[in-house]
Design a protein around this motif. Structure first.
Motif, PDB file in Angstrom:
ATOM      1  N   TRP A 133       0.819  -1.218   0.000  1.00  0.00           N
ATOM      2  CA  TRP A 133       0.000   0.000   0.000  1.00  0.00           C
ATOM      3  C   TRP A 133       0.850   1.264   0.000  1.00  0.00           C
ATOM      4  N   LEU A 134       2.117   1.143   0.377  1.00  0.00           N
ATOM      5  CA  LEU A 134       3.021   2.293   0.272  1.00  0.00           C
ATOM      6  C   LEU A 134       3.471   2.537  -1.172  1.00  0.00           C
ATOM      7  N   SER A 135       3.208   1.578  -2.049  1.00  0.00           N
ATOM      8  CA  SER A 135       3.583   1.735  -3.449  1.00  0.00           C
ATOM      9  C   SER A 135       2.621   2.638  -4.213  1.00  0.00           C
ATOM     10  N   ASN A 136       1.566   3.069  -3.562  1.00  0.00           N
ATOM     11  CA  ASN A 136       0.653   4.028  -4.199  1.00  0.00           C
ATOM     12  C   ASN A 136       1.457   5.261  -4.640  1.00  0.00           C
ATOM     13  N   PRO A 137       1.298   5.714  -5.886  1.00  0.00           N
ATOM     14  CA  PRO A 137       2.108   6.827  -6.402  1.00  0.00           C
ATOM     15  C   PRO A 137       2.070   8.099  -5.562  1.00  0.00           C
ATOM     16  N   VAL A 138       0.984   8.322  -4.844  1.00  0.00           N
ATOM     17  CA  VAL A 138       0.881   9.549  -4.056  1.00  0.00           C
ATOM     18  C   VAL A 138       1.972   9.619  -2.991  1.00  0.00           C
ATOM     19  N   VAL A 139       2.460   8.455  -2.526  1.00  0.00           N
ATOM     20  CA  VAL A 139       3.471   8.438  -1.459  1.00  0.00           C
ATOM     21  C   VAL A 139       4.809   8.965  -1.979  1.00  0.00           C
ATOM     22  N   ALA A 140       5.354   8.323  -3.012  1.00  0.00           N
ATOM     23  CA  ALA A 140       6.653   8.736  -3.552  1.00  0.00           C
ATOM     24  C   ALA A 140       6.592  10.141  -4.149  1.00  0.00           C
ATOM     25  N   LEU A 141       5.504  10.468  -4.823  1.00  0.00           N
ATOM     26  CA  LEU A 141       5.370  11.799  -5.421  1.00  0.00           C
ATOM     27  C   LEU A 141       5.377  12.892  -4.357  1.00  0.00           C
ATOM     28  N   SER A 142       4.708  12.639  -3.254  1.00  0.00           N
ATOM     29  CA  SER A 142       4.647  13.623  -2.166  1.00  0.00           C
ATOM     30  C   SER A 142       6.015  13.818  -1.516  1.00  0.00           C
ATOM     31  N   ILE A 143       6.728  12.701  -1.291  1.00  0.00           N
ATOM     32  CA  ILE A 143       8.057  12.807  -0.683  1.00  0.00           C
ATOM     33  C   ILE A 143       9.015  13.544  -1.614  1.00  0.00           C
ATOM     34  N   THR A 144       9.026  13.173  -2.882  1.00  0.00           N
ATOM     35  CA  THR A 144       9.928  13.795  -3.849  1.00  0.00           C
ATOM     36  C   THR A 144       9.660  15.292  -3.972  1.00  0.00           C
ATOM     37  N   SER A 145       8.391  15.656  -3.978  1.00  0.00           N
ATOM     38  CA  SER A 145       8.026  17.065  -4.080  1.00  0.00           C
ATOM     39  C   SER A 145       8.528  17.861  -2.882  1.00  0.00           C
ATOM     40  N   GLN A 146       8.362  17.291  -1.683  1.00  0.00           N
ATOM     41  CA  GLN A 146       8.835  18.011  -0.496  1.00  0.00           C
ATOM     42  C   GLN A 146      10.360  18.048  -0.436  1.00  0.00           C
ATOM     43  N   ASN A 147      11.020  16.998  -0.903  1.00  0.00           N
ATOM     44  CA  ASN A 147      12.487  17.022  -0.939  1.00  0.00           C
ATOM     45  C   ASN A 147      12.998  18.161  -1.807  1.00  0.00           C
ATOM     46  N   LEU A 148      12.351  18.398  -2.918  1.00  0.00           N
ATOM     47  CA  LEU A 148      12.741  19.503  -3.803  1.00  0.00           C
ATOM     48  C   LEU A 148      12.477  20.847  -3.128  1.00  0.00           C
ATOM     49  N   LEU A 149      11.362  20.913  -2.429  1.00  0.00           N
ATOM     50  CA  LEU A 149      10.973  22.161  -1.767  1.00  0.00           C
ATOM     51  C   LEU A 149      11.910  22.512  -0.619  1.00  0.00           C
ATOM     52  N   ARG A 150      12.407  21.498   0.084  1.00  0.00           N
ATOM     53  CA  ARG A 150      13.183  21.741   1.304  1.00  0.00           C
ATOM     54  C   ARG A 150      14.656  21.323   1.182  1.00  0.00           C
ATOM     55  N   LYS A 151      15.152  21.176  -0.041  1.00  0.00           N
ATOM     56  CA  LYS A 151      16.506  20.654  -0.241  1.00  0.00           C
ATOM     57  C   LYS A 151      17.593  21.551   0.332  1.00  0.00           C
ATOM     58  N   ASP A 152      17.344  22.850   0.416  1.00  0.00           N
ATOM     59  CA  ASP A 152      18.352  23.780   0.933  1.00  0.00           C
ATOM     60  C   ASP A 152      18.064  24.221   2.366  1.00  0.00           C
ATOM     61  N   MET A 153      17.206  23.514   3.040  1.00  0.00           N
ATOM     62  CA  MET A 153      16.799  23.889   4.393  1.00  0.00           C
ATOM     63  C   MET A 153      17.920  23.616   5.388  1.00  0.00           C
ATOM     64  N   THR A 154      18.285  24.617   6.169  1.00  0.00           N
ATOM     65  CA  THR A 154      19.341  24.473   7.169  1.00  0.00           C
ATOM     66  C   THR A 154      18.777  23.835   8.437  1.00  0.00           C
ATOM     67  N   GLN A 155      19.673  23.371   9.309  1.00  0.00           N
ATOM     68  CA  GLN A 155      19.220  22.776  10.560  1.00  0.00           C
ATOM     69  C   GLN A 155      18.490  23.799  11.421  1.00  0.00           C
ATOM     70  N   ASP A 156      18.939  25.050  11.386  1.00  0.00           N
ATOM     71  CA  ASP A 156      18.243  26.093  12.145  1.00  0.00           C
ATOM     72  C   ASP A 156      16.812  26.262  11.647  1.00  0.00           C
ATOM     73  N   ALA A 157      16.636  26.204  10.331  1.00  0.00           N
ATOM     74  CA  ALA A 157      15.297  26.337   9.761  1.00  0.00           C
ATOM     75  C   ALA A 157      14.429  25.135  10.112  1.00  0.00           C
ATOM     76  N   ILE A 158      15.044  23.950  10.120  1.00  0.00           N
ATOM     77  CA  ILE A 158      14.321  22.735  10.507  1.00  0.00           C
ATOM     78  C   ILE A 158      13.862  22.831  11.958  1.00  0.00           C
ATOM     79  N   ASP A 159      14.760  23.275  12.826  1.00  0.00           N
ATOM     80  CA  ASP A 159      14.420  23.425  14.245  1.00  0.00           C
ATOM     81  C   ASP A 159      13.305  24.451  14.434  1.00  0.00           C
TER      82      ASP A 159
END
Length: 205
Positions: free
Chosen positions: A49-75
């Protein structure tokens, strides 16, 4: 009115033992070792059920959005999430819990019939991407569920120790796994909190 001395005396047995009132119910018995109850077959079912495309697509999209996020920003984001959980205005929380992935995970949890108590998916830095219910924190990158999965490759699986849930009188354990793309490259992680008491009941049938 009876004196305190007389009241206490009513609770004393002939042996001199004081009868104390029961203030809590007994825990249900741990149904077994989580690593034995959560079988390879079950893990394979989760992967399906994790193979549903919405799972990988959502993760990949957020990785692109937050790829330059610093640890301070994460905190800072994690701090904002914690604050919003107690506030009326919840822009960050709302953005996560109302997205398509969260909707899908909520559906999966509901259809599990009580087997899954919570499901949440994380990106490449351990930030929540989607979840079936509001988690206590937004960043999981400093916890074993992330540190023992994502950094350890696409096949990493971590089954945590059992914990007793007093509200439901059940034992639970978290199953965490690395999430990968079509090329088997790690992109994030997922954690499923499993009701061991219910799992053991089904296994015995």
């Amino acid at each position: 009115m009876k004196s305190l001395r007389n009241v206490l005396c009513l609770g004393v047995l002939a042996s001199g033992t004081l009868l104390l009132p029961q203030v809590a119910t007994a825990k249900s018995q741990l149904p077994g070792d989580p690593s034995e109850l959560i079988t390879d077959k079950m893990i394979q079912g989760v992967r399906e059920w994790l193979s549903n495309p919405v799972v990988a697509l959502s993760i990949t999209s957020q990785n692109l959005l937050r790829k330059d996020m610093t640890q301070d920003a994460i905190d800072a984001a994690d701090k904002q999430w914690r604050a919003e959980r107690e506030a009326d205005d919840q822009p960050l929380v709302a953005a996560i819990v109302t997205n398509p992935l969260s909707g899908y995970l909520t559906q999966v949890q509901a259809q599990s019939g009580g087997l899954f108590a919570e499901i949440f998916v994380m990106d490449a830095v351990g930030l929540n991407v989607g979840q079936s219910s509001i988690t206590s924190d937004f960043w999981q990158g400093d916890e074993a569920k992330f540190q023992k999965t994502f950094p350890n490759g696409p096949n990493a699986v971590f089954i945590d120790e059992a914990e007793y849930n007093e509200d439901s009188d059940t034992w639970r354990s978290q199953l965490s796994m690395t999430m990968s793309d079509e090329d088997r490259q790690p992109i994030g992680a997922v954690t499923i909190e499993i009701n061991l008491t219910e799992l053991a009941r089904r296994s015995s049938q």
